[in-house]
Design a protein around this motif. Structure first.
Motif, PDB file in Angstrom:
ATOM      1  N   HIS A  64     -36.445 -15.545 -22.677  1.00 41.31           N
ATOM      2  CA  HIS A  64     -35.999 -14.393 -23.092  1.00 41.31           C
ATOM      3  C   HIS A  64     -37.872 -13.828 -23.739  1.00 41.31           C
ATOM      4  CE1 HIS A  64     -34.811 -10.138 -24.035  1.00 41.31           C
ATOM      5  NE2 HIS A  64     -35.256 -10.517 -25.978  1.00 41.31           N
ATOM      6  N   VAL A  65     -37.487 -12.919 -23.884  1.00 39.31           N
ATOM      7  CA  VAL A  65     -39.269 -12.278 -23.825  1.00 39.31           C
ATOM      8  C   VAL A  65     -39.216 -11.101 -23.901  1.00 39.31           C
ATOM      9  CG1 VAL A  65     -41.833 -11.841 -23.677  1.00 39.31           C
ATOM     10  CG2 VAL A  65     -41.153 -13.908 -23.443  1.00 39.31           C
ATOM     11  N   ASP A  66     -38.983 -10.476 -26.165  1.00 38.72           N
ATOM     12  CA  ASP A  66     -38.861  -9.190 -26.710  1.00 38.72           C
ATOM     13  C   ASP A  66     -39.970  -8.597 -26.411  1.00 38.72           C
ATOM     14  OD1 ASP A  66     -35.942  -9.855 -28.294  1.00 38.72           O
ATOM     15  OD2 ASP A  66     -36.871 -10.587 -29.432  1.00 38.72           O
ATOM     16  N   THR A  67     -39.848  -7.001 -25.297  1.00 37.85           N
ATOM     17  CA  THR A  67     -40.429  -6.445 -25.657  1.00 37.85           C
ATOM     18  C   THR A  67     -40.878  -4.721 -26.045  1.00 37.85           C
ATOM     19  OG1 THR A  67     -40.041  -5.577 -23.159  1.00 37.85           O
ATOM     20  CG2 THR A  67     -41.609  -7.207 -22.795  1.00 37.85           C
ATOM     21  N   MET A  68     -41.758  -4.600 -26.588  1.00 39.31           N
ATOM     22  CA  MET A  68     -41.794  -3.299 -27.003  1.00 39.31           C
ATOM     23  C   MET A  68     -42.357  -2.176 -26.560  1.00 39.31           C
ATOM     24  SD  MET A  68     -43.699  -3.862 -31.058  1.00 39.31           S
ATOM     25  CE  MET A  68     -45.498  -4.221 -30.526  1.00 39.31           C
ATOM     26  N   ALA A  69     -42.838  -2.547 -25.923  1.00 43.15           N
ATOM     27  CA  ALA A  69     -43.605  -1.551 -24.302  1.00 43.15           C
ATOM     28  C   ALA A  69     -42.098  -0.634 -23.522  1.00 43.15           C
ATOM     29  CB  ALA A  69     -44.488  -1.406 -23.426  1.00 43.15           C
ATOM     30  N   PRO A  70     -41.962   0.060 -23.273  1.00 49.78           N
ATOM     31  CA  PRO A  70     -40.446   1.299 -22.423  1.00 49.78           C
ATOM     32  C   PRO A  70     -40.866   0.530 -21.022  1.00 49.78           C
ATOM     33  CG  PRO A  70     -42.067   2.807 -23.212  1.00 49.78           C
ATOM     34  CD  PRO A  70     -42.725   1.632 -23.742  1.00 49.78           C
ATOM     35  N   GLY A  71     -40.114   0.597 -20.146  1.00 49.73           N
ATOM     36  CA  GLY A  71     -40.010   0.445 -19.490  1.00 49.73           C
ATOM     37  C   GLY A  71     -39.554  -1.162 -18.418  1.00 49.73           C
ATOM     38  N   GLU A  72     -39.221  -1.260 -17.726  1.00 53.26           N
ATOM     39  CA  GLU A  72     -38.934  -2.877 -16.732  1.00 53.26           C
ATOM     40  C   GLU A  72     -40.276  -3.539 -17.278  1.00 53.26           C
ATOM     41  OE1 GLU A  72     -35.923  -4.038 -15.667  1.00 53.26           O
ATOM     42  OE2 GLU A  72     -34.683  -2.140 -16.424  1.00 53.26           O
ATOM     43  N   ARG A  73     -39.646  -5.053 -17.280  1.00 55.31           N
ATOM     44  CA  ARG A  73     -40.642  -5.680 -16.928  1.00 55.31           C
ATOM     45  C   ARG A  73     -40.290  -6.885 -16.398  1.00 55.31           C
ATOM     46  NH1 ARG A  73     -43.894  -2.296 -18.894  1.00 55.31           N
ATOM     47  NH2 ARG A  73     -44.566  -2.017 -20.640  1.00 55.31           N
ATOM     48  N   ASN A  74     -40.392  -6.782 -15.244  1.00 55.39           N
ATOM     49  CA  ASN A  74     -39.844  -7.926 -13.536  1.00 55.39           C
ATOM     50  C   ASN A  74     -40.456  -8.595 -13.553  1.00 55.39           C
ATOM     51  OD1 ASN A  74     -36.957  -6.627 -14.455  1.00 55.39           O
ATOM     52  ND2 ASN A  74     -37.941  -5.268 -12.536  1.00 55.39           N
ATOM     53  N   PHE A  75     -41.485  -9.332 -14.148  1.00 56.74           N
ATOM     54  CA  PHE A  75     -42.338 -10.235 -13.493  1.00 56.74           C
ATOM     55  C   PHE A  75     -42.788 -11.518 -14.726  1.00 56.74           C
ATOM     56  CE2 PHE A  75     -43.201  -6.888 -11.184  1.00 56.74           C
ATOM     57  CZ  PHE A  75     -43.360  -6.907  -9.054  1.00 56.74           C
ATOM     58  N   SER A  76     -43.019 -12.750 -14.575  1.00 58.71           N
ATOM     59  CA  SER A  76     -42.936 -13.710 -15.644  1.00 58.71           C
ATOM     60  C   SER A  76     -44.237 -14.382 -15.267  1.00 58.71           C
ATOM     61  CB  SER A  76     -41.930 -14.681 -15.054  1.00 58.71           C
ATOM     62  OG  SER A  76     -40.676 -14.469 -15.339  1.00 58.71           O
ATOM     63  N   LEU A  77     -44.875 -14.004 -16.691  1.00 56.09           N
ATOM     64  CA  LEU A  77     -46.183 -14.259 -16.716  1.00 56.09           C
ATOM     65  C   LEU A  77     -46.121 -16.420 -16.961  1.00 56.09           C
ATOM     66  CD1 LEU A  77     -48.975 -11.993 -16.787  1.00 56.09           C
ATOM     67  CD2 LEU A  77     -47.898 -13.329 -14.086  1.00 56.09           C
ATOM     68  N   ALA A  78     -46.579 -16.926 -16.275  1.00 56.47           N
ATOM     69  CA  ALA A  78     -45.989 -18.285 -18.014  1.00 56.47           C
ATOM     70  C   ALA A  78     -48.487 -18.519 -18.157  1.00 56.47           C
ATOM     71  CB  ALA A  78     -46.275 -19.933 -16.895  1.00 56.47           C
ATOM     72  N   ILE A  79     -48.265 -18.957 -19.522  1.00 57.93           N
ATOM     73  CA  ILE A  79     -50.262 -19.982 -19.781  1.00 57.93           C
ATOM     74  C   ILE A  79     -49.909 -20.980 -20.027  1.00 57.93           C
ATOM     75  CG2 ILE A  79     -52.167 -19.773 -21.168  1.00 57.93           C
ATOM     76  CD1 ILE A  79     -50.949 -16.387 -21.734  1.00 57.93           C
ATOM     77  N   TYR A  80     -50.421 -22.270 -19.132  1.00 58.60           N
ATOM     78  CA  TYR A  80     -50.759 -23.429 -19.439  1.00 58.60           C
ATOM     79  C   TYR A  80     -51.423 -23.628 -20.182  1.00 58.60           C
ATOM     80  CZ  TYR A  80     -46.771 -23.066 -15.844  1.00 58.60           C
ATOM     81  OH  TYR A  80     -45.882 -22.305 -15.496  1.00 58.60           O
ATOM     82  N   PRO A  81     -51.045 -24.440 -21.611  1.00 62.02           N
ATOM     83  CA  PRO A  81     -52.260 -24.840 -22.541  1.00 62.02           C
ATOM     84  C   PRO A  81     -53.426 -25.706 -21.959  1.00 62.02           C
ATOM     85  CG  PRO A  81     -50.955 -23.947 -23.841  1.00 62.02           C
ATOM     86  CD  PRO A  81     -49.947 -23.974 -22.335  1.00 62.02           C
ATOM     87  N   ALA A  82     -54.414 -25.618 -21.773  1.00 65.49           N
ATOM     88  CA  ALA A  82     -55.554 -26.403 -21.402  1.00 65.49           C
ATOM     89  C   ALA A  82     -56.306 -26.811 -23.203  1.00 65.49           C
ATOM     90  CB  ALA A  82     -56.674 -26.401 -20.585  1.00 65.49           C
ATOM     91  N   GLU A  83     -56.690 -26.165 -24.091  1.00 65.24           N
ATOM     92  CA  GLU A  83     -57.685 -26.309 -25.168  1.00 65.24           C
ATOM     93  C   GLU A  83     -56.043 -24.898 -26.231  1.00 65.24           C
ATOM     94  OE1 GLU A  83     -60.854 -25.175 -27.501  1.00 65.24           O
ATOM     95  OE2 GLU A  83     -60.949 -25.479 -25.446  1.00 65.24           O
ATOM     96  N   ILE A  84     -55.349 -26.025 -27.664  1.00 63.10           N
ATOM     97  CA  ILE A  84     -55.296 -24.859 -28.476  1.00 63.10           C
ATOM     98  C   ILE A  84     -55.742 -25.380 -30.035  1.00 63.10           C
ATOM     99  CG2 ILE A  84     -52.998 -25.171 -29.631  1.00 63.10           C
ATOM    100  CD1 ILE A  84     -51.213 -25.802 -27.452  1.00 63.10           C
ATOM    101  N   THR A  85     -56.546 -24.488 -30.370  1.00 61.76           N
ATOM    102  CA  THR A  85     -57.052 -24.547 -31.623  1.00 61.76           C
ATOM    103  C   THR A  85     -56.182 -23.301 -32.696  1.00 61.76           C
ATOM    104  OG1 THR A  85     -58.640 -23.167 -30.812  1.00 61.76           O
ATOM    105  CG2 THR A  85     -59.080 -24.730 -30.670  1.00 61.76           C
TER     106      THR A  85
END
Length: 142
Positions: free
Chosen positions: A112-133
């Motif tokens: 579950h991702v809480d979204t602030m902007a109005p409207g439907e958000r039906n697409f799921s994107l994933a960021i796969y980390p290569a580097e975390i600093t």
């Protein structure tokens, strides 16, 4: 943890596990990537699934230009009680997992991702980390 001297205090370099803890506390960040050679930054809502950053979006610029590309994602904050500021930057690959049928993508689409902007958000994107600093440093107190 490593520290570097700066005027008026120390910059503390945060280990990846501390960065992940901070990422798991937040829900608003900034997604950055280039479009036609120009940097673009988008405020986004997110949630974590392990070390993967999950976003929900509608059709538009992010969905059209970001999937299958290297991106940067950033969050920051201030801990007023400790008089410290911090920031975390994740660099990695962003993928559109909306229609993927592998078990990991299917499970991540349920995050579950809480979204602030109005409207439907039906697409799921994933960021796969290569580097975390990340870093933390003192802020001036009155």
């Amino acid at each position: 943890m490593t520290s570097s001297a700066i005027a008026g205090g120390q910059i503390e370099i945060l280990p990846a596990d501390a960065c992940l803890r901070l990422l798991k506390l937040g829900w608003i960040g900034r997604l950055a990537f280039a479009i036609a050679g120009r940097p673009e930054i988008f405020p986004v809502n997110y949630a974590m699934d392990g070390d993967v950053i999950m976003l929900r979006t509608a059709p538009g610029t992010k969905l059209r230009h970001a999937p299958h590309r290297r991106v940067a994602f950033e969050i920051d904050g201030i801990d007023y009680a400790q008089a410290m500021a911090w920031s975390v930057v994740v660099k990695g690959l962003l993928e559109d997992i909306t229609n993927r049928t592998d078990p990991f993508s299917i499970a991540r689409r349920t995050v579950h991702v809480d979204t602030m902007a109005p409207g439907e958000r039906n697409f799921s994107l994933a960021i796969y980390p290569a580097e975390i600093t990340g870093r933390r440093f003192p802020i001036p107190t009155p």
